[in-house]
Design a protein around this motif. Structure first.
Motif, PDB file in Angstrom:
ATOM      1  N   VAL A  56     -11.988  33.209   4.178  1.00 22.29           N
ATOM      2  CA  VAL A  56     -10.582  33.628   4.200  1.00 22.29           C
ATOM      3  C   VAL A  56      -9.927  33.356   2.858  1.00 22.29           C
ATOM      4  N   LEU A  97     -10.161  42.184  -1.456  1.00 21.91           N
ATOM      5  CA  LEU A  97      -8.922  42.959  -1.526  1.00 21.91           C
ATOM      6  C   LEU A  97      -8.564  43.247  -2.984  1.00 21.91           C
ATOM      7  N   LEU A 105     -11.389  39.929   7.988  1.00 24.51           N
ATOM      8  CA  LEU A 105     -10.794  38.589   7.997  1.00 24.51           C
ATOM      9  C   LEU A 105     -10.686  38.050   9.420  1.00 24.51           C
ATOM     10  N   MET A 153      -8.383  48.933   3.235  1.00 27.33           N
ATOM     11  CA  MET A 153      -7.584  47.710   3.266  1.00 27.33           C
ATOM     12  C   MET A 153      -7.497  47.167   4.691  1.00 27.33           C
ATOM     13  N   HIS A 154      -7.333  48.082   5.635  1.00 22.90           N
ATOM     14  CA  HIS A 154      -7.317  47.644   7.036  1.00 22.90           C
ATOM     15  C   HIS A 154      -8.664  47.043   7.404  1.00 22.90           C
ATOM     16  N   VAL A 162     -12.441  37.187   1.093  1.00 18.17           N
ATOM     17  CA  VAL A 162     -11.629  38.330   1.535  1.00 18.17           C
ATOM     18  C   VAL A 162     -10.564  38.659   0.491  1.00 18.17           C
ATOM     19  N   ILE A 163      -9.947  37.624  -0.105  1.00 23.68           N
ATOM     20  CA  ILE A 163      -8.936  37.888  -1.134  1.00 23.68           C
ATOM     21  C   ILE A 163      -9.576  38.595  -2.322  1.00 23.68           C
ATOM     22  N   LEU A 219     -12.582  34.825  11.080  1.00 25.82           N
ATOM     23  CA  LEU A 219     -11.860  33.752  11.781  1.00 25.82           C
ATOM     24  C   LEU A 219     -12.452  33.543  13.169  1.00 25.82           C
ATOM     25  N   THR A 263      -8.837  43.560   6.339  1.00 27.94           N
ATOM     26  CA  THR A 263      -8.046  42.687   7.207  1.00 27.94           C
ATOM     27  C   THR A 263      -8.772  42.404   8.518  1.00 27.94           C
ATOM     28  N   PHE A 264      -9.425  43.446   9.068  1.00 32.75           N
ATOM     29  CA  PHE A 264     -10.179  43.228  10.310  1.00 32.75           C
ATOM     30  C   PHE A 264     -11.384  42.317  10.056  1.00 32.75           C
ATOM     31  N   ASN A 301      -9.327  53.192   6.779  1.00 30.20           N
ATOM     32  CA  ASN A 301      -8.560  52.626   5.668  1.00 30.20           C
ATOM     33  C   ASN A 301      -9.255  51.345   5.226  1.00 30.20           C
TER      34      ASN A 301
END
Lengths: 195, 377
Positions: A80, A88, A53, A46-47, A84-85, A57, A50-51, A44
């Motif tokens: 971040v 997305l 991100l 989107m996932h 990443v935004i 970090l 997120t990972f 996925n």
């Protein structure tokens, strides 16, 4: 007298910080490795973002263990808060994930970007050679690095700013011109077309 | 000289410093701060309802506890007992982590919020930078929450929220930069120590440019916290409730709490940057720290900080119940065509002021001119 006091302080700091730093290093490294693995294995997108991100970090945490506070905060701010935004956004605006185009096979045969068994073998050999070379290089400078880390526990933002404004002014200005060019280009593209 | 809250308490109670104990002290300090911030966020919902009721000639909550003060606890208990509903096609993973991202991003900023000289958790040298960086997790949480709900209202709200937060970060950061320029450091400690207790020593009245910077910062922080008149991400009349339409129970409470605590943090940062932070007039805190009760100095400083912060918070609430909501295009043109250029010129203006007037504030210049005219007496 002064030198003795400073030495004493340093050894104290070293003892007090060492275990905390180790914990921080292990946590950030684990966060980075686990989320990188998850990023590679998830289907996925989107996932995956997120990972990514979480991995970024984790990198910020690694910077912190090296006492590079400015670099760590910049990492969080740029990646971040921005990258990443925007990623997305791009995924959502271009239709998100297309379930049919995701392959169901674990190791597709001739997918050009994914590779086959022979490319995996070559990549493994090359990465092993690189790893050995990098490790032996790092071992050469090991003593020096440990020394630097133990001594330079100082905020970096001031010296960074001074260096950017003196020794590396040309590079700094070049980067700012590049960013200005990107800004103008974006404005040009986003501008309504003239008839 | 102690620096932060754990060290301060260790010295106050004459404790041995060991690594484990320091860790424990940091943990306790963080725990206390997060709880205080949560209670402030809860009380802020009460304040919001009471003030809006006042403005609309209603009574507001008055049943639970004295004057209805415990209403937020009742709300919290209700949230806890609600059923946890998730839309059928929602993205489970993202749906669950989105509220946490919001809350984590906001609570992480509390670490550097300078509530008083010694009770701050950490005096980072990149403190201001850190707040700006880590609070961008909130925008991410809002966007992911909106996306994961699998609802059109949520998606629209989430996209509005993220774009709004990214856009308004720029004028806010540039107006913060003019303060960083004046004080010569990105640490909150440096910034506070460059100001004084009385209003003419605050950065907001230092020169005309910082005054404008304060207004730009305030407008931008309203937009960053998704507060009215910039509450487009949760515009009730268009998007039901925006990015948290599909959220129930405690997950919704996380979003709400994050919003109210974010307003508190932004007001606190504004009070620190522009309104003198925890500085107490007439050096009362330095006087009290030399008496046998050094904790009193901290109490006075806490009083100064919270008075300024809550005054700003009151202003935020009054603005919410006074102004109508902007349209999306108005929001973007306000940011890019007005606030960003104003903030940029402000930054240059502050730099020119510093060079031309040698770092003096406007009051100092007038004083110097007066004494010069009076023959140096």
């Amino acid at each position: 007298m002064l030198v003795v006091a400073i030495e004493k302080e340093r050894t104290f700091e070293k003892v007090a910080i060492v275990s905390f730093l180790t914990i921080l290093f292990i946590l950030s490294a684990l966060l980075m490795l686990v989320s990188c693995l998850a990023l590679l294995l998830t289907k996925n997108i989107m996932h995956a973002c997120t990972f990514l991100l979480a991995a970024l970090l984790g990198v910020a945490g690694l910077y912190l263990t090296l006492h590079a506070d400015t670099l760590a905060v910049t990492q969080v701010l740029v990646y971040v808060g921005g990258v990443v935004i925007l990623m997305l956004f791009a995924v959502v605006l271009t239709g998100g994930q297309d379930q049919e185009s995701i392959t169901k096979e674990k190791f597709p045969h001739l997918a050009p970007l994914f590779g086959s068994k022979s490319t995996f073998l070559k990549a493994f050999l090359v990465s092993m050679i690189f790893f050995v070379a990098a490790a032996s290089l790092l071992r050469l400078g090991e003593k020096e690095i440990v020394h630097v880390v133990a001594v330079n526990y100082a905020p970096t933002i001031q010296s960074l700013g001074q260096l950017l404004m003196t020794d590396y002014l040309f590079a700094f200005e070049l980067v700012s011109v590049l960013l200005l060019g990107a800004l103008i280009g974006a404005a040009l593209i986003a501008r309504p077309m003239k008839k | 000289m102690t620096d932060n809250m754990p060290q301060f308490f260790q010295e106050l109670f004459h404790l041995e410093t060991s690594d484990c104990l320091t860790f424990l002290f940091y943990f306790i300090g963080a725990f206390i701060l997060v709880n205080i911030a949560s209670v402030i966020g809860g009380l802020a919902t009460y304040a919001e309802r009471k003030i809006s009721a006042d403005m609309q000639l209603r009574i507001g909550p008055n049943r639970v506890g004295p004057y209805g003060l415990l209403q937020f606890l009742a709300d919290g208990a209700k949230m806890l007992m609600k059923e946890n509903i998730m839309p059928l096609m929602a993205d489970r993973f993202l749906f669950n982590i989105a509220p946490m991202l919001c809350l984590v991003g906001i609570f992480a900023t509390l670490a550097v919020l300078p509530i008083s000289g010694n009770l701050t958790l950490a005096h980072l040298d990149v403190g201001v930078f850190y707040v700006v960086a880590i609070s961008s997790l909130v925008g991410l949480g809002i966007f992911l929450g909106g996306y994961a709900s699998n609802s059109k209202w949520s998606l629209l709200g989430g996209m509005r929220g993220a774009s709004q937060i990214i856009s308004y970060e720029i004028p806010v950061v540039i107006s913060i930069l003019s303060i960083v320029l004046l004080s010569g450091g990105t640490s909150f400690k440096t910034i506070v120590h460059h100001q004084g207790g009385l209003p003419h020593e605050w950065f907001v009245l230092h020169n005309p440019f910082t005054f404008i910077a304060f207004i730009v910062y305030f407008i931008g922080s309203l937009a960053e916290a998704n507060r009215a008149p910039f509450d487009l991400p949760e515009a009730e009349s268009e998007l039901v409730s925006g990015y948290h339409t599909e959220y129930t129970g405690m997950k919704f409470a996380f979003f709400a709490l994050a919003e109210y605590v974010e307003v508190f943090v932004l007001c606190g940062v504004g009070a620190t940057l522009f309104l003198g932070g925890f500085n107490v007039p007439f050096g009362l805190d330095t006087f009290l720290s030399k008496t046998p009760f050094p904790l009193l100095a901290e109490v006075v400083q806490l009083g100064a900080f919270f008075t300024k912060t809550f005054a700003l918070y009151y202003l935020v609430i009054v603005i919410r119940w006074t102004l109508p909501r902007l349209r999306v295009d108005q929001l973007m043109s306000l940011c890019w065509k007005y606030l960003t250029p104003i903030a940029l010129f402000n930054l240059i203006g502050t730099a020119i002021w510093m060079v031309y007037f040698h770092d003096q504030s406007i009051v100092e210049i007038i004083k110097a001119a007066g004494s010069h005219a009076g023959g140096g007496h």
